[in-house]
Design a protein around this motif. Structure first.
Motif, short mmCIF file in Angstrom:
data_model
loop_
_atom_site.label_atom_id
_atom_site.label_comp_id
_atom_site.label_asym_id
_atom_site.label_seq_id
_atom_site.Cartn_x
_atom_site.Cartn_y
_atom_site.Cartn_z
N PRO A 89 0.81 -1.22 0.00
CA PRO A 89 0.00 0.00 0.00
C PRO A 89 0.84 1.27 0.00
O PRO A 89 0.45 2.27 -0.60
CB PRO A 89 -0.83 -0.09 1.28
N ALA A 90 1.98 1.25 0.65
CA ALA A 90 2.85 2.43 0.65
C ALA A 90 3.29 2.76 -0.77
O ALA A 90 3.32 3.93 -1.17
CB ALA A 90 4.05 2.21 1.56
N GLY A 91 3.64 1.74 -1.54
CA GLY A 91 4.03 1.95 -2.93
C GLY A 91 2.87 2.47 -3.77
O GLY A 91 3.05 3.33 -4.64
N ILE A 92 1.68 1.97 -3.51
CA ILE A 92 0.50 2.43 -4.26
C ILE A 92 0.22 3.90 -3.95
O ILE A 92 -0.04 4.71 -4.85
CB ILE A 92 -0.72 1.55 -3.92
N TYR A 93 0.29 4.26 -2.67
CA TYR A 93 0.07 5.67 -2.30
C TYR A 93 1.16 6.57 -2.89
O TYR A 93 0.86 7.67 -3.37
CB TYR A 93 0.03 5.84 -0.78
N ALA A 94 2.39 6.12 -2.88
CA ALA A 94 3.48 6.92 -3.44
C ALA A 94 3.30 7.10 -4.94
O ALA A 94 3.52 8.20 -5.47
CB ALA A 94 4.83 6.26 -3.14
N ASP A 95 2.89 6.06 -5.64
CA ASP A 95 2.67 6.16 -7.08
C ASP A 95 1.52 7.11 -7.39
O ASP A 95 1.62 7.94 -8.30
CB ASP A 95 2.37 4.77 -7.65
N ALA A 96 0.43 7.03 -6.62
CA ALA A 96 -0.70 7.93 -6.82
C ALA A 96 -0.30 9.38 -6.54
O ALA A 96 -0.70 10.30 -7.27
CB ALA A 96 -1.86 7.52 -5.94
N PHE A 97 0.51 9.60 -5.52
CA PHE A 97 0.98 10.94 -5.21
C PHE A 97 1.85 11.49 -6.34
O PHE A 97 1.71 12.65 -6.73
CB PHE A 97 1.76 10.93 -3.89
N GLN A 98 2.72 10.64 -6.88
CA GLN A 98 3.58 11.07 -7.99
C GLN A 98 2.73 11.43 -9.22
O GLN A 98 2.99 12.45 -9.87
CB GLN A 98 4.57 9.98 -8.34
N LEU A 100 -0.35 12.48 -9.23
CA LEU A 100 -1.05 13.73 -8.92
C LEU A 100 -0.12 14.93 -9.08
O LEU A 100 -0.50 15.95 -9.66
CB LEU A 100 -1.58 13.67 -7.48
N MET A 101 1.11 14.80 -8.60
CA MET A 101 2.05 15.90 -8.73
C MET A 101 2.42 16.16 -10.19
O MET A 101 2.59 17.32 -10.60
CB MET A 101 3.31 15.62 -7.90
N GLU A 102 2.55 15.11 -11.00
CA GLU A 102 2.85 15.29 -12.42
C GLU A 102 1.70 16.01 -13.13
O GLU A 102 1.93 16.91 -13.93
CB GLU A 102 3.12 13.95 -13.09
#
Length: 122
Positions: A89-98, A100-102
């Motif tokens: 889940p940490a990887g999924i949240y980090a990917d979603a955050f990235q 969103l930022m892009e």
């Protein structure tokens, strides 16, 4: 991504119950190891009690360290599974955050370009 998080949550719950049952089987007869006035057999005397102590271990806290060999083997696999369940889940949240930022960066760049074009046209 919500589906993956749901599957991860389901897997975490299944692992929690599985490891609680394994710890119950491993520690239910352990009268030798005592901490804070309770033996391991008193802590792991049924599966609901085992769920509580297993949950504490799955969060990374190890208040009890005196286990028999079977319990230690189960704990090794429990720690490995806990790391995997937390990392996914940490990887999924980090990917979603990235992502969103892009998107936000592209939107800001597009807005800045439009403002430059409007300023150059004026």
């Amino acid at each position: 991504k919500g589906d993956v998080l749901f599957v991860t949550f389901y897997a975490a719950c299944a692992l929690w119950v599985t490891f609680a049952c394994l710890m119950y089987l491993a520690e239910r007869n352990d009268e030798d190891n005592e901490a804070n006035g309770l033996t391991q057999s008193e802590r792991y005397n049924n599966i609901p009690n085992s769920l509580w102590y297993t949950l504490i271990h799955l969060t990374g806290d190890f208040p009890l360290v005196d286990y028999n060999y079977e319990g230690k083997i189960v704990l090794v696999f429990m720690v490995l599974a806990a790391v995997a369940v937390v990392c996914l889940p940490a990887g999924i949240y980090a990917d979603a955050f990235q992502e969103l930022m892009e998107k936000r960066t592209k939107a800001l760049e597009k807005k800045a370009r439009k403002e430059e074009e409007d300023a150059a046209a004026a």
